[in-house]
Design an enzyme around this catalytic site. Structure first.
Site, mmCIF file in Angstrom:
data_model
loop_
_atom_site.group_PDB
_atom_site.id
_atom_site.type_symbol
_atom_site.label_atom_id
_atom_site.label_comp_id
_atom_site.label_asym_id
_atom_site.label_seq_id
_atom_site.Cartn_x
_atom_site.Cartn_y
_atom_site.Cartn_z
ATOM 1 N N ARG A 164 50.568 61.427 45.161
ATOM 2 C CA ARG A 164 49.730 62.568 45.545
ATOM 3 C C ARG A 164 48.540 62.159 46.418
ATOM 4 O O ARG A 164 47.445 62.695 46.291
ATOM 5 C CB ARG A 164 49.246 63.318 44.296
ATOM 6 C CG ARG A 164 50.392 63.797 43.411
ATOM 7 C CD ARG A 164 49.907 64.715 42.299
ATOM 8 N NE ARG A 164 51.000 65.068 41.418
ATOM 9 C CZ ARG A 164 51.936 65.990 41.661
ATOM 10 N NH1 ARG A 164 51.887 66.665 42.803
ATOM 11 N NH2 ARG A 164 52.890 66.238 40.786
ATOM 12 N N ARG A 165 48.781 61.204 47.283
ATOM 13 C CA ARG A 165 47.741 60.804 48.231
ATOM 14 C C ARG A 165 48.205 60.981 49.673
ATOM 15 O O ARG A 165 47.594 60.462 50.593
ATOM 16 C CB ARG A 165 47.320 59.354 47.981
ATOM 17 C CG ARG A 165 46.553 59.162 46.678
ATOM 18 C CD ARG A 165 46.054 57.747 46.502
ATOM 19 N NE ARG A 165 45.303 57.268 47.662
ATOM 20 C CZ ARG A 165 44.803 56.033 47.784
ATOM 21 N NH1 ARG A 165 44.979 55.166 46.776
ATOM 22 N NH2 ARG A 165 44.143 55.665 48.862
ATOM 23 N N GLY A 166 49.279 61.718 49.854
ATOM 24 C CA GLY A 166 49.750 62.016 51.198
ATOM 25 C C GLY A 166 50.701 61.000 51.783
ATOM 26 O O GLY A 166 51.137 61.139 52.932
ATOM 27 N N SER A 219 66.136 62.433 43.988
ATOM 28 C CA SER A 219 65.923 62.170 42.564
ATOM 29 C C SER A 219 65.194 63.338 41.912
ATOM 30 O O SER A 219 65.413 63.637 40.738
ATOM 31 C CB SER A 219 65.119 60.877 42.387
ATOM 32 O OG SER A 219 63.901 60.940 43.105
ATOM 33 N N GLU A 220 64.322 64.006 42.674
ATOM 34 C CA GLU A 220 63.635 65.213 42.217
ATOM 35 C C GLU A 220 63.775 66.268 43.313
ATOM 36 O O GLU A 220 63.066 66.213 44.328
ATOM 37 C CB GLU A 220 62.157 64.924 41.923
ATOM 38 C CG GLU A 220 61.941 63.958 40.772
ATOM 39 C CD GLU A 220 60.463 63.752 40.473
ATOM 40 O OE1 GLU A 220 59.901 64.553 39.703
ATOM 41 O OE2 GLU A 220 59.887 62.785 41.009
ATOM 42 N N PHE A 254 73.739 57.305 48.583
ATOM 43 C CA PHE A 254 73.252 56.249 49.456
ATOM 44 C C PHE A 254 71.752 56.041 49.253
ATOM 45 O O PHE A 254 71.073 55.443 50.028
ATOM 46 C CB PHE A 254 73.542 56.577 50.942
ATOM 47 C CG PHE A 254 73.119 57.977 51.361
ATOM 48 C CD1 PHE A 254 71.812 58.225 51.778
ATOM 49 C CD2 PHE A 254 74.027 59.037 51.352
ATOM 50 C CE1 PHE A 254 71.429 59.494 52.182
ATOM 51 C CE2 PHE A 254 73.649 60.301 51.749
ATOM 52 C CZ PHE A 254 72.339 60.528 52.171
ATOM 53 N N TYR A 289 61.603 67.832 48.374
ATOM 54 C CA TYR A 289 61.935 67.737 49.788
ATOM 55 C C TYR A 289 62.054 69.072 50.517
ATOM 56 O O TYR A 289 62.205 69.085 51.742
ATOM 57 C CB TYR A 289 63.214 66.913 49.957
ATOM 58 C CG TYR A 289 62.979 65.468 49.598
ATOM 59 C CD1 TYR A 289 62.377 64.605 50.495
ATOM 60 C CD2 TYR A 289 63.315 64.974 48.336
ATOM 61 C CE1 TYR A 289 62.132 63.282 50.162
ATOM 62 C CE2 TYR A 289 63.073 63.654 47.995
ATOM 63 C CZ TYR A 289 62.476 62.809 48.905
ATOM 64 O OH TYR A 289 62.219 61.503 48.576
ATOM 65 N N LEU A 321 53.877 60.298 51.095
ATOM 66 C CA LEU A 321 55.215 60.800 51.390
ATOM 67 C C LEU A 321 55.213 61.634 52.667
ATOM 68 O O LEU A 321 56.129 61.526 53.486
ATOM 69 C CB LEU A 321 55.745 61.622 50.216
ATOM 70 C CG LEU A 321 57.158 62.178 50.387
ATOM 71 C CD1 LEU A 321 58.166 61.056 50.626
ATOM 72 C CD2 LEU A 321 57.570 63.002 49.169
ATOM 73 N N VAL A 340 63.301 55.961 49.454
ATOM 74 C CA VAL A 340 61.960 56.528 49.583
ATOM 75 C C VAL A 340 61.239 56.426 48.244
ATOM 76 O O VAL A 340 61.741 56.912 47.222
ATOM 77 C CB VAL A 340 62.033 58.003 50.035
ATOM 78 C CG1 VAL A 340 60.649 58.640 50.015
ATOM 79 C CG2 VAL A 340 62.649 58.093 51.434
#
Length: 419
Positions: free
Chosen positions: A96-98, A124-125, A419, A129, A100, A88
Protein backbone atom coordinates in the site's frame (compact mmCIF):
# COMPACT_ATOMS: atom_id res chain seq x y z
CA UNK A 1 0.20 6.09 1.12
CA UNK A 2 1.68 9.59 1.11
CA UNK A 3 2.93 11.41 -1.95
CA UNK A 4 6.46 11.15 -0.60
CA UNK A 5 6.19 7.40 -0.17
CA UNK A 6 4.98 6.90 -3.73
CA UNK A 7 7.71 9.16 -5.10
CA UNK A 8 10.38 7.14 -3.28
CA UNK A 9 9.51 3.95 -5.14
CA UNK A 10 11.08 3.54 -8.55
CA UNK A 11 11.33 0.77 -11.15
CA UNK A 12 14.40 -0.40 -13.03
CA UNK A 13 15.37 -3.42 -15.16
CA UNK A 14 16.66 -6.56 -13.47
CA UNK A 15 20.32 -7.48 -13.96
CA UNK A 16 20.87 -11.18 -14.67
CA UNK A 17 23.12 -11.62 -11.63
CA UNK A 18 20.32 -10.31 -9.36
CA UNK A 19 17.90 -13.10 -10.22
CA UNK A 20 18.30 -15.14 -7.00
CA UNK A 21 17.59 -12.19 -4.71
CA UNK A 22 14.76 -11.02 -6.96
CA UNK A 23 13.10 -14.43 -6.86
CA UNK A 24 13.63 -14.77 -3.11
CA UNK A 25 11.75 -11.51 -2.56
CA UNK A 26 8.90 -12.97 -4.58
CA UNK A 27 8.88 -16.04 -2.33
CA UNK A 28 8.72 -13.77 0.73
CA UNK A 29 5.85 -11.79 -0.79
CA UNK A 30 3.95 -15.09 -1.18
CA UNK A 31 4.50 -16.29 2.37
CA UNK A 32 8.21 -16.98 2.62
CA UNK A 33 8.43 -20.70 1.83
CA UNK A 34 11.44 -21.52 -0.34
CA UNK A 35 10.78 -23.56 -3.45
CA UNK A 36 12.68 -26.74 -4.17
CA UNK A 37 15.82 -26.43 -6.29
CA UNK A 38 14.17 -28.17 -9.26
CA UNK A 39 11.27 -25.72 -9.39
CA UNK A 40 13.52 -22.71 -8.86
CA UNK A 41 15.84 -23.89 -11.66
CA UNK A 42 12.92 -24.26 -14.05
CA UNK A 43 11.66 -20.74 -13.47
CA UNK A 44 15.17 -19.33 -13.67
CA UNK A 45 15.54 -20.88 -17.12
CA UNK A 46 12.13 -19.56 -18.21
CA UNK A 47 12.57 -16.02 -16.89
CA UNK A 48 13.04 -13.48 -19.67
CA UNK A 49 15.49 -11.27 -17.81
CA UNK A 50 15.13 -8.44 -20.33
CA UNK A 51 11.43 -8.25 -19.36
CA UNK A 52 11.97 -8.46 -15.59
CA UNK A 53 11.72 -5.38 -13.37
CA UNK A 54 12.78 -4.43 -9.85
CA UNK A 55 10.83 -2.04 -7.59
CA UNK A 56 13.19 -0.05 -5.37
CA UNK A 57 12.85 2.10 -2.27
CA UNK A 58 15.83 4.31 -2.87
CA UNK A 59 18.56 1.80 -3.66
CA UNK A 60 16.88 -1.07 -1.81
CA UNK A 61 14.97 -3.68 -3.94
CA UNK A 62 11.54 -4.23 -2.36
CA UNK A 63 9.54 -5.95 -5.10
CA UNK A 64 9.34 -6.77 -8.74
CA UNK A 65 7.60 -8.43 -11.63
CA UNK A 66 8.04 -9.37 -15.23
CA UNK A 67 6.47 -10.82 -18.33
CA UNK A 68 6.70 -13.88 -20.55
CA UNK A 69 6.48 -13.51 -24.33
CA UNK A 70 3.58 -15.83 -25.13
CA UNK A 71 1.22 -16.40 -28.03
CA UNK A 72 -2.42 -17.16 -27.26
CA UNK A 73 -5.36 -18.44 -29.28
CA UNK A 74 -8.33 -16.08 -29.68
CA UNK A 75 -11.81 -16.60 -31.17
CA UNK A 76 -11.57 -17.31 -34.87
CA UNK A 77 -8.39 -19.38 -34.55
CA UNK A 78 -5.75 -16.66 -34.71
CA UNK A 79 -2.84 -16.96 -32.29
CA UNK A 80 -1.73 -13.53 -31.05
CA UNK A 81 1.25 -12.18 -29.11
CA UNK A 82 0.36 -11.75 -25.44
CA UNK A 83 2.47 -10.61 -22.51
CA UNK A 84 2.13 -13.05 -19.63
CA UNK A 85 2.49 -10.78 -16.60
CA UNK A 86 4.11 -12.81 -13.85
CA UNK A 87 6.14 -12.94 -10.63
CA UNK A 88 4.55 -9.75 -9.31
CA UNK A 89 5.12 -9.20 -5.61
CA UNK A 90 6.06 -6.61 -2.98
CA UNK A 91 7.74 -7.19 0.38
CA UNK A 92 5.27 -7.00 3.30
CA UNK A 93 7.02 -3.84 4.51
CA UNK A 94 6.03 -2.01 1.32
CA UNK A 95 2.36 -2.87 0.85
CA UNK A 96 0.00 0.00 0.00
CA UNK A 97 2.78 2.41 -0.86
CA UNK A 98 2.09 2.64 -4.58
CA UNK A 99 4.70 0.10 -5.65
CA UNK A 100 2.27 -2.07 -7.61
CA UNK A 101 0.93 0.93 -9.53
CA UNK A 102 4.45 2.06 -10.42
CA UNK A 103 5.32 -1.49 -11.52
CA UNK A 104 2.17 -2.01 -13.60
CA UNK A 105 2.66 1.37 -15.26
CA UNK A 106 6.12 0.32 -16.47
CA UNK A 107 5.03 -3.22 -17.39
CA UNK A 108 2.14 -2.06 -19.57
CA UNK A 109 4.22 0.68 -21.18
CA UNK A 110 6.77 -2.01 -22.09
CA UNK A 111 4.03 -4.28 -23.47
CA UNK A 112 2.80 -1.45 -25.67
CA UNK A 113 6.34 -0.72 -26.87
CA UNK A 114 6.71 -4.42 -27.79
CA UNK A 115 3.52 -4.09 -29.91
CA UNK A 116 1.76 -6.86 -28.02
CA UNK A 117 -1.99 -6.14 -28.16
CA UNK A 118 -2.83 -8.16 -25.05
CA UNK A 119 -1.55 -8.73 -21.53
CA UNK A 120 -2.65 -11.66 -19.37
CA UNK A 121 -2.11 -12.88 -15.83
CA UNK A 122 -3.33 -15.32 -13.22
CA UNK A 123 -4.22 -13.53 -10.00
CA UNK A 124 -3.46 -14.73 -6.50
CA UNK A 125 -6.00 -12.12 -5.35
CA UNK A 126 -8.47 -11.31 -8.16
CA UNK A 127 -9.58 -8.03 -6.61
CA UNK A 128 -6.19 -6.42 -7.19
CA UNK A 129 -5.96 -6.18 -10.95
CA UNK A 130 -9.29 -4.78 -12.08
CA UNK A 131 -8.08 -1.25 -11.45
CA UNK A 132 -5.32 -1.86 -13.97
CA UNK A 133 -7.84 -2.90 -16.66
CA UNK A 134 -7.67 -6.71 -16.33
CA UNK A 135 -10.97 -8.59 -16.60
CA UNK A 136 -11.69 -12.23 -15.73
CA UNK A 137 -11.74 -13.71 -19.24
CA UNK A 138 -11.53 -17.48 -18.61
CA UNK A 139 -12.63 -19.80 -15.82
CA UNK A 140 -11.51 -23.24 -14.78
CA UNK A 141 -13.54 -26.15 -13.48
CA UNK A 142 -12.44 -28.65 -10.85
CA UNK A 143 -14.23 -31.98 -10.52
CA UNK A 144 -14.18 -34.92 -8.14
CA UNK A 145 -15.34 -38.16 -9.75
CA UNK A 146 -16.56 -40.91 -7.38
CA UNK A 147 -15.63 -43.87 -9.56
CA UNK A 148 -18.21 -46.30 -8.16
CA UNK A 149 -21.09 -43.83 -8.30
CA UNK A 150 -20.91 -42.95 -12.00
CA UNK A 151 -20.49 -44.83 -15.24
CA UNK A 152 -18.93 -43.69 -18.48
CA UNK A 153 -20.10 -45.85 -21.39
CA UNK A 154 -17.45 -45.99 -24.10
CA UNK A 155 -17.44 -48.46 -26.96
CA UNK A 156 -14.23 -50.45 -27.27
CA UNK A 157 -12.23 -49.52 -30.34
CA UNK A 158 -9.76 -52.15 -31.58
CA UNK A 159 -7.94 -49.45 -33.55
CA UNK A 160 -7.01 -47.68 -30.31
CA UNK A 161 -4.25 -48.84 -27.98
CA UNK A 162 -3.45 -47.49 -24.51
CA UNK A 163 0.17 -47.64 -23.43
CA UNK A 164 2.00 -46.47 -20.33
CA UNK A 165 5.09 -44.39 -21.09
CA UNK A 166 7.75 -42.43 -19.29
CA UNK A 167 6.44 -38.82 -19.15
CA UNK A 168 9.78 -37.33 -20.18
CA UNK A 169 10.34 -39.72 -23.07
CA UNK A 170 6.78 -39.20 -24.31
CA UNK A 171 6.96 -35.42 -23.98
CA UNK A 172 7.94 -34.55 -27.60
CA UNK A 173 4.97 -36.46 -29.03
CA UNK A 174 2.63 -35.02 -26.39
CA UNK A 175 3.82 -31.50 -27.15
CA UNK A 176 3.22 -32.00 -30.87
CA UNK A 177 -0.35 -33.08 -30.13
CA UNK A 178 -0.85 -30.17 -27.72
CA UNK A 179 0.39 -27.69 -30.37
CA UNK A 180 -2.18 -28.99 -32.87
CA UNK A 181 -4.97 -28.16 -30.41
CA UNK A 182 -3.89 -24.59 -29.57
CA UNK A 183 -5.94 -22.75 -32.26
CA UNK A 184 -9.10 -24.70 -31.41
CA UNK A 185 -9.85 -23.09 -28.04
CA UNK A 186 -9.41 -19.43 -27.05
CA UNK A 187 -7.02 -18.92 -24.15
CA UNK A 188 -4.68 -21.78 -25.00
CA UNK A 189 -1.01 -20.80 -24.98
CA UNK A 190 1.60 -21.90 -27.45
CA UNK A 191 4.43 -23.46 -25.50
CA UNK A 192 7.66 -21.67 -26.34
CA UNK A 193 10.95 -23.61 -26.12
CA UNK A 194 11.56 -24.59 -22.53
CA UNK A 195 7.88 -24.52 -21.55
CA UNK A 196 7.50 -28.20 -22.45
CA UNK A 197 9.26 -28.82 -19.11
CA UNK A 198 6.52 -27.02 -17.18
CA UNK A 199 3.90 -29.83 -17.23
CA UNK A 200 6.63 -32.32 -16.29
CA UNK A 201 7.64 -30.52 -13.09
CA UNK A 202 7.22 -33.13 -10.36
CA UNK A 203 8.89 -32.05 -7.12
CA UNK A 204 8.73 -34.92 -4.56
CA UNK A 205 8.03 -32.60 -1.61
CA UNK A 206 4.96 -31.20 -3.42
CA UNK A 207 3.32 -34.53 -4.23
CA UNK A 208 1.30 -34.74 -1.02
CA UNK A 209 1.68 -38.50 -0.81
CA UNK A 210 0.88 -39.10 -4.48
CA UNK A 211 3.05 -41.14 -6.82
CA UNK A 212 5.55 -39.71 -9.28
CA UNK A 213 3.82 -38.47 -12.42
CA UNK A 214 2.61 -41.18 -14.79
CA UNK A 215 1.61 -40.96 -18.43
CA UNK A 216 -0.79 -43.02 -20.52
CA UNK A 217 -0.77 -42.67 -24.30
CA UNK A 218 -3.67 -43.41 -26.65
CA UNK A 219 -2.28 -44.51 -30.01
CA UNK A 220 -3.59 -45.70 -33.35
CA UNK A 221 -2.80 -49.42 -33.51
CA UNK A 222 -1.82 -49.39 -37.19
CA UNK A 223 0.19 -46.17 -37.59
CA UNK A 224 1.32 -45.72 -33.98
CA UNK A 225 0.16 -42.08 -34.23
CA UNK A 226 -0.51 -40.43 -30.89
CA UNK A 227 -4.19 -39.55 -30.53
CA UNK A 228 -4.30 -38.49 -26.89
CA UNK A 229 -2.59 -38.65 -23.53
CA UNK A 230 -3.21 -38.20 -19.82
CA UNK A 231 -0.63 -37.37 -17.16
CA UNK A 232 -1.63 -38.19 -13.62
CA UNK A 233 -0.51 -39.23 -10.14
CA UNK A 234 -2.07 -41.80 -7.85
CA UNK A 235 -2.25 -42.52 -4.14
CA UNK A 236 -3.27 -45.89 -2.71
CA UNK A 237 -5.18 -45.89 0.59
CA UNK A 238 -7.53 -48.20 2.43
CA UNK A 239 -10.60 -47.89 4.64
CA UNK A 240 -10.70 -49.39 8.13
CA UNK A 241 -12.74 -52.23 6.67
CA UNK A 242 -9.92 -53.01 4.25
CA UNK A 243 -11.54 -51.60 1.10
CA UNK A 244 -9.45 -49.80 -1.48
CA UNK A 245 -9.92 -46.02 -1.40
CA UNK A 246 -7.20 -44.86 -3.76
CA UNK A 247 -7.20 -41.48 -5.46
CA UNK A 248 -5.99 -40.29 -8.86
CA UNK A 249 -5.07 -36.68 -9.54
CA UNK A 250 -5.28 -35.74 -13.23
CA UNK A 251 -2.55 -33.28 -14.19
CA UNK A 252 -3.54 -32.86 -17.84
CA UNK A 253 -5.54 -34.77 -20.43
CA UNK A 254 -5.68 -34.06 -24.17
CA UNK A 255 -7.10 -35.83 -27.20
CA UNK A 256 -7.70 -35.17 -30.89
CA UNK A 257 -11.18 -36.76 -31.01
CA UNK A 258 -14.12 -37.04 -28.61
CA UNK A 259 -13.88 -40.83 -28.70
CA UNK A 260 -10.25 -40.83 -27.58
CA UNK A 261 -10.98 -38.28 -24.85
CA UNK A 262 -13.78 -40.47 -23.49
CA UNK A 263 -11.56 -43.57 -23.59
CA UNK A 264 -8.84 -41.85 -21.57
CA UNK A 265 -11.37 -40.82 -18.92
CA UNK A 266 -12.69 -44.38 -18.71
CA UNK A 267 -9.13 -45.60 -18.19
CA UNK A 268 -8.69 -43.19 -15.26
CA UNK A 269 -12.04 -44.02 -13.67
CA UNK A 270 -11.67 -47.81 -14.11
CA UNK A 271 -8.21 -48.19 -12.58
CA UNK A 272 -7.86 -50.85 -9.90
CA UNK A 273 -7.83 -49.73 -6.25
CA UNK A 274 -9.11 -46.26 -7.19
CA UNK A 275 -12.18 -44.79 -5.54
CA UNK A 276 -11.90 -41.13 -6.58
CA UNK A 277 -10.47 -39.22 -9.55
CA UNK A 278 -9.78 -35.49 -9.22
CA UNK A 279 -9.06 -32.93 -11.93
CA UNK A 280 -8.32 -29.37 -10.90
CA UNK A 281 -8.25 -27.54 -14.23
CA UNK A 282 -10.77 -28.36 -16.96
CA UNK A 283 -12.68 -26.05 -19.32
CA UNK A 284 -16.09 -25.09 -17.98
CA UNK A 285 -17.68 -26.81 -20.99
CA UNK A 286 -15.56 -29.94 -20.72
CA UNK A 287 -17.09 -33.01 -22.44
CA UNK A 288 -16.84 -34.97 -19.19
CA UNK A 289 -19.98 -33.14 -18.02
CA UNK A 290 -21.91 -34.95 -20.76
CA UNK A 291 -20.08 -38.27 -20.66
CA UNK A 292 -20.76 -39.37 -17.09
CA UNK A 293 -24.04 -41.01 -16.12
CA UNK A 294 -24.73 -38.60 -13.22
CA UNK A 295 -23.27 -35.12 -13.63
CA UNK A 296 -24.24 -34.10 -10.10
CA UNK A 297 -21.75 -36.61 -8.70
CA UNK A 298 -18.85 -34.63 -10.21
CA UNK A 299 -19.18 -31.88 -7.59
CA UNK A 300 -18.02 -29.30 -10.14
CA UNK A 301 -16.45 -26.12 -8.76
CA UNK A 302 -15.61 -22.98 -10.74
CA UNK A 303 -12.85 -20.43 -10.18
CA UNK A 304 -11.39 -17.55 -12.15
CA UNK A 305 -8.31 -18.43 -14.17
CA UNK A 306 -7.09 -16.07 -16.92
CA UNK A 307 -7.33 -12.30 -16.46
CA UNK A 308 -6.94 -10.37 -19.70
CA UNK A 309 -6.22 -6.76 -20.63
CA UNK A 310 -6.40 -5.09 -24.03
CA UNK A 311 -3.23 -3.00 -24.34
CA UNK A 312 -4.03 -1.95 -27.92
CA UNK A 313 -7.80 -1.91 -28.34
CA UNK A 314 -7.78 -1.42 -32.10
CA UNK A 315 -5.25 -4.16 -32.87
CA UNK A 316 -6.81 -6.61 -30.40
CA UNK A 317 -10.35 -6.22 -31.72
CA UNK A 318 -9.22 -6.39 -35.36
CA UNK A 319 -7.31 -9.62 -34.75
CA UNK A 320 -10.03 -11.88 -33.40
CA UNK A 321 -12.94 -13.45 -35.26
CA UNK A 322 -16.63 -12.69 -34.75
CA UNK A 323 -19.53 -15.11 -34.68
CA UNK A 324 -21.86 -12.88 -36.69
CA UNK A 325 -21.73 -9.57 -38.57
CA UNK A 326 -21.26 -6.54 -36.37
CA UNK A 327 -21.08 -2.80 -36.93
CA UNK A 328 -21.06 -0.78 -33.73
CA UNK A 329 -19.28 2.08 -32.00
CA UNK A 330 -17.77 1.20 -28.63
CA UNK A 331 -16.83 3.96 -26.23
CA UNK A 332 -13.98 2.56 -24.17
CA UNK A 333 -13.08 3.98 -20.77
CA UNK A 334 -9.44 3.36 -19.83
CA UNK A 335 -8.01 5.38 -16.98
CA UNK A 336 -4.72 3.50 -16.76
CA UNK A 337 -3.80 3.29 -20.46
CA UNK A 338 -5.31 6.51 -21.83
CA UNK A 339 -4.23 5.78 -25.41
CA UNK A 340 -7.12 3.29 -25.55
CA UNK A 341 -9.80 5.70 -24.32
CA UNK A 342 -12.36 6.97 -26.79
CA UNK A 343 -14.74 5.71 -29.45
CA UNK A 344 -13.91 2.79 -31.69
CA UNK A 345 -15.96 1.59 -34.65
CA UNK A 346 -15.87 -2.20 -34.82
CA UNK A 347 -16.99 -3.64 -38.15
CA UNK A 348 -16.93 -7.25 -39.32
CA UNK A 349 -18.88 -9.21 -41.91
CA UNK A 350 -18.85 -12.31 -39.73
CA UNK A 351 -16.88 -15.56 -39.41
CA UNK A 352 -13.72 -15.66 -41.49
CA UNK A 353 -14.25 -12.15 -42.86
CA UNK A 354 -12.10 -9.05 -42.67
CA UNK A 355 -12.53 -6.94 -39.57
CA UNK A 356 -11.69 -3.31 -38.90
CA UNK A 357 -11.58 -1.35 -35.66
CA UNK A 358 -10.73 2.33 -36.02
CA UNK A 359 -11.23 5.50 -34.05
CA UNK A 360 -14.36 7.45 -34.86
CA UNK A 361 -16.24 10.58 -33.90
CA UNK A 362 -19.61 8.89 -34.43
CA UNK A 363 -22.03 8.55 -31.50
CA UNK A 364 -21.37 5.59 -29.22
CA UNK A 365 -23.63 2.52 -29.25
CA UNK A 366 -22.13 0.96 -26.10
CA UNK A 367 -20.05 2.37 -23.26
CA UNK A 368 -17.80 0.07 -21.24
CA UNK A 369 -14.55 0.00 -19.29
CA UNK A 370 -11.54 -1.73 -20.83
CA UNK A 371 -11.81 -4.24 -17.95
CA UNK A 372 -15.18 -5.46 -19.25
CA UNK A 373 -13.80 -5.56 -22.79
CA UNK A 374 -11.04 -7.85 -21.51
CA UNK A 375 -13.56 -10.06 -19.72
CA UNK A 376 -15.59 -10.51 -22.92
CA UNK A 377 -12.71 -10.66 -25.40
CA UNK A 378 -12.28 -14.45 -25.48
CA UNK A 379 -16.02 -15.13 -25.61
CA UNK A 380 -16.33 -16.72 -22.18
CA UNK A 381 -18.28 -13.86 -20.59
CA UNK A 382 -21.01 -12.14 -22.58
CA UNK A 383 -21.38 -8.40 -22.81
CA UNK A 384 -25.08 -8.97 -22.10
CA UNK A 385 -24.21 -10.55 -18.76
CA UNK A 386 -21.90 -7.65 -17.90
CA UNK A 387 -24.67 -5.22 -18.86
CA UNK A 388 -26.96 -7.08 -16.47
CA UNK A 389 -24.48 -6.18 -13.73
CA UNK A 390 -24.57 -2.53 -14.80
CA UNK A 391 -21.05 -2.67 -16.26
CA UNK A 392 -21.96 -2.04 -19.92
CA UNK A 393 -24.31 0.75 -21.00
CA UNK A 394 -26.37 0.46 -24.18
CA UNK A 395 -26.97 3.80 -25.90
CA UNK A 396 -28.52 2.48 -29.13
CA UNK A 397 -31.36 -0.01 -28.87
CA UNK A 398 -30.34 -3.44 -30.17
CA UNK A 399 -26.61 -2.74 -30.14
CA UNK A 400 -25.95 -4.79 -27.00
CA UNK A 401 -27.51 -7.97 -28.40
CA UNK A 402 -25.69 -7.59 -31.73
CA UNK A 403 -22.24 -7.01 -30.23
CA UNK A 404 -22.67 -9.58 -27.47
CA UNK A 405 -23.57 -12.31 -29.96
CA UNK A 406 -20.71 -11.33 -32.26
CA UNK A 407 -18.20 -11.74 -29.42
CA UNK A 408 -19.41 -15.29 -28.65
CA UNK A 409 -17.18 -18.35 -28.94
CA UNK A 410 -18.39 -21.86 -29.75
CA UNK A 411 -16.15 -23.25 -27.00
CA UNK A 412 -15.34 -21.72 -23.64
CA UNK A 413 -11.93 -20.09 -23.27
CA UNK A 414 -9.48 -21.98 -21.12
CA UNK A 415 -5.96 -21.56 -19.77
CA UNK A 416 -4.29 -24.99 -19.68
CA UNK A 417 -1.56 -24.04 -17.19
CA UNK A 418 -0.41 -21.15 -15.09
CA UNK A 419 2.68 -19.04 -15.45
Amino acid sequence: MTTGEAAALTVRPLAAEEWDGWYRRLEIAFGGEEEEAEERALYRSLTEVHRALVVCDGAEPVGGGGAFSFRMAVPGGAVLPVAGVTMVGMLPTHRRRGGLSVLMRRLLDDVRAAREPLAALTASEPGIYGRFGFGAAAWRMAVTVPCHRVSLPVADNPALRLRLADPVEASPACEELYASLVPLRPGRLERRPGWERHPLLDVPSSRGGYSPRQCVLAEDTESGRLLGYARYSSKVSWTEAGNAAGRVKVRDIEAVTPQVYARLWRYLIDMDLVDTVEAGNLPVDDPLLHLVSDVRRLEARLADSLHLRLVDVGAALESRGYAQPVDAVLEVVDGFCPWNAGRWRLKSSGPGRATSCVRTGAPADLVLDVRELGAAYLGGTTLAALAGAGLVAELRAGALAQVSRAFASDVAPWLPHGF
